[in-house]
Motif scaffolding. Sequence first.
Motif, PDB file in Angstrom:
ATOM      1  N   MET A   1      -8.744   1.633 -80.612  1.00  0.00           N
ATOM      2  CA  MET A   1      -8.746   2.470 -79.843  1.00  0.00           C
ATOM      3  C   MET A   1      -8.769   3.942 -79.649  1.00  0.00           C
ATOM      4  O   MET A   1      -7.587   4.234 -80.382  1.00  0.00           O
ATOM      5  N   LYS A   2      -9.262   4.711 -78.913  1.00  0.00           N
ATOM      6  CA  LYS A   2      -9.164   5.714 -79.491  1.00  0.00           C
ATOM      7  C   LYS A   2      -8.371   6.457 -78.075  1.00  0.00           C
ATOM      8  O   LYS A   2      -8.531   6.462 -76.846  1.00  0.00           O
ATOM      9  N   LEU A   3      -7.351   7.164 -78.525  1.00  0.00           N
ATOM     10  CA  LEU A   3      -6.381   7.821 -77.063  1.00  0.00           C
ATOM     11  C   LEU A   3      -6.496   9.060 -76.782  1.00  0.00           C
ATOM     12  O   LEU A   3      -7.503  10.123 -77.411  1.00  0.00           O
ATOM     13  N   GLU A   4      -6.889   9.254 -75.144  1.00  0.00           N
ATOM     14  CA  GLU A   4      -6.916  10.723 -74.557  1.00  0.00           C
ATOM     15  C   GLU A   4      -5.772  11.157 -75.236  1.00  0.00           C
ATOM     16  O   GLU A   4      -4.948  11.198 -75.025  1.00  0.00           O
ATOM     17  N   PRO A   5      -6.128  12.484 -75.821  1.00  0.00           N
ATOM     18  CA  PRO A   5      -5.354  13.548 -75.860  1.00  0.00           C
ATOM     19  C   PRO A   5      -4.850  14.145 -74.217  1.00  0.00           C
ATOM     20  O   PRO A   5      -5.703  14.456 -73.652  1.00  0.00           O
ATOM     21  N   LEU A   6      -3.623  14.551 -74.824  1.00  0.00           N
ATOM     22  CA  LEU A   6      -2.424  15.571 -74.024  1.00  0.00           C
ATOM     23  C   LEU A   6      -2.972  16.697 -73.715  1.00  0.00           C
ATOM     24  O   LEU A   6      -3.674  16.768 -75.605  1.00  0.00           O
ATOM     25  N   VAL A   7      -3.787  17.563 -72.326  1.00  0.00           N
ATOM     26  CA  VAL A   7      -4.123  18.531 -72.422  1.00  0.00           C
ATOM     27  C   VAL A   7      -3.314  19.347 -71.507  1.00  0.00           C
ATOM     28  O   VAL A   7      -2.167  19.219 -70.872  1.00  0.00           O
ATOM     29  N   LYS A   8      -2.683  20.432 -72.373  1.00  0.00           N
ATOM     30  CA  LYS A   8      -1.888  21.826 -71.909  1.00  0.00           C
ATOM     31  C   LYS A   8      -2.481  22.042 -69.955  1.00  0.00           C
ATOM     32  O   LYS A   8      -3.519  21.746 -70.226  1.00  0.00           O
ATOM     33  N   GLU A   9      -1.164  22.149 -69.178  1.00  0.00           N
ATOM     34  CA  GLU A   9      -1.247  22.481 -67.919  1.00  0.00           C
ATOM     35  C   GLU A   9      -2.094  21.328 -67.477  1.00  0.00           C
ATOM     36  O   GLU A   9      -2.393  21.690 -66.190  1.00  0.00           O
ATOM     37  N   HIS A  10      -2.176  19.929 -67.312  1.00  0.00           N
ATOM     38  CA  HIS A  10      -2.374  19.012 -67.016  1.00  0.00           C
ATOM     39  C   HIS A  10      -1.561  18.226 -66.909  1.00  0.00           C
ATOM     40  O   HIS A  10      -0.665  17.903 -67.403  1.00  0.00           O
ATOM     41  N   THR A  11      -1.633  16.691 -65.807  1.00  0.00           N
ATOM     42  CA  THR A  11      -0.898  15.940 -65.831  1.00  0.00           C
ATOM     43  C   THR A  11      -0.363  14.948 -65.729  1.00  0.00           C
ATOM     44  O   THR A  11      -2.089  14.019 -66.224  1.00  0.00           O
ATOM     45  N   TYR A  12       0.323  13.473 -66.198  1.00  0.00           N
ATOM     46  CA  TYR A  12       0.225  13.092 -66.641  1.00  0.00           C
ATOM     47  C   TYR A  12       0.931  11.427 -66.489  1.00  0.00           C
ATOM     48  O   TYR A  12       1.857  11.790 -66.681  1.00  0.00           O
ATOM     49  N   HIS A  13       0.203  10.646 -66.519  1.00  0.00           N
ATOM     50  CA  HIS A  13       1.414   9.160 -66.547  1.00  0.00           C
ATOM     51  C   HIS A  13       1.813   8.885 -68.065  1.00  0.00           C
ATOM     52  O   HIS A  13       0.531   7.610 -68.472  1.00  0.00           O
ATOM     53  N   ILE A  14       2.867   8.622 -68.011  1.00  0.00           N
ATOM     54  CA  ILE A  14       3.064   8.076 -69.511  1.00  0.00           C
ATOM     55  C   ILE A  14       3.903   6.902 -69.667  1.00  0.00           C
ATOM     56  O   ILE A  14       4.659   6.731 -68.417  1.00  0.00           O
ATOM     57  N   PHE A  15       3.652   5.839 -69.822  1.00  0.00           N
ATOM     58  CA  PHE A  15       4.282   4.198 -69.520  1.00  0.00           C
ATOM     59  C   PHE A  15       4.082   3.729 -70.888  1.00  0.00           C
ATOM     60  O   PHE A  15       3.296   4.004 -71.838  1.00  0.00           O
ATOM     61  N   ASN A  16       5.254   3.248 -71.306  1.00  0.00           N
ATOM     62  CA  ASN A  16       5.433   1.607 -72.353  1.00  0.00           C
ATOM     63  C   ASN A  16       6.047   1.402 -72.223  1.00  0.00           C
ATOM     64  O   ASN A  16       6.944   1.101 -70.902  1.00  0.00           O
TER      65      ASN A  16
END
Length: 183
Positions: free
Chosen positions: A1-16
């Motif tokens: 599974m390819k994970l979406e890369p995190l990009v500067k100045e964008h907002t993300y919901h990070i969870f685990n």
Amino acid sequence: MKLEPLVKEHTYHIFNRGINGETIFKTDENKQYFLRLADKYLSNKGTLYAYCLMDNHFHFLLIVNSDGDTITQALSNLFNAYAKAFNKAVNRTGSLFEKHFKRIRIDDESYLRRLIVYIHLNPKHHFDLDFTAFKYSSYSAILSDKETKLMRDEVLGFFGDKENYKFVHQQKNDLLEEKFMLE
């Protein structure tokens, strides 16, 4: 599974969550340590809008302030440092978290508002706890006048002001309670 890369100045919901749904925070001290590590590793690389730490999972809503590789490595370092300390403290070995932390890019302000409320209502969803008094959520810190590294002004701006912030959270909480009464 390819994970979406995190990009500067964008907002993300990070969870685990813990591997196999296992507990990752056994004590308040565990949660406090995790937040200290988050402050250490994310400083200048990502800024939190909201967070919640439950016994077997966590949620971060953050904006990326650095390049994607840097924030990804910082998050990896945070989770590895915590896992090593936790494993040592409870005399366990092996992976603590599921393999990769989940990430969802948030591009819609309406969804971002709903996600902030969802994160803050996690104690109510999972344990029927009073989310307004839950110590390991950013709900109260957003309302407080104490110094914080959270993006308090921005969060309150999404809701208009403190009163509407509280109102929207309570409305979602009332809808949640109605749902459970019908089941």
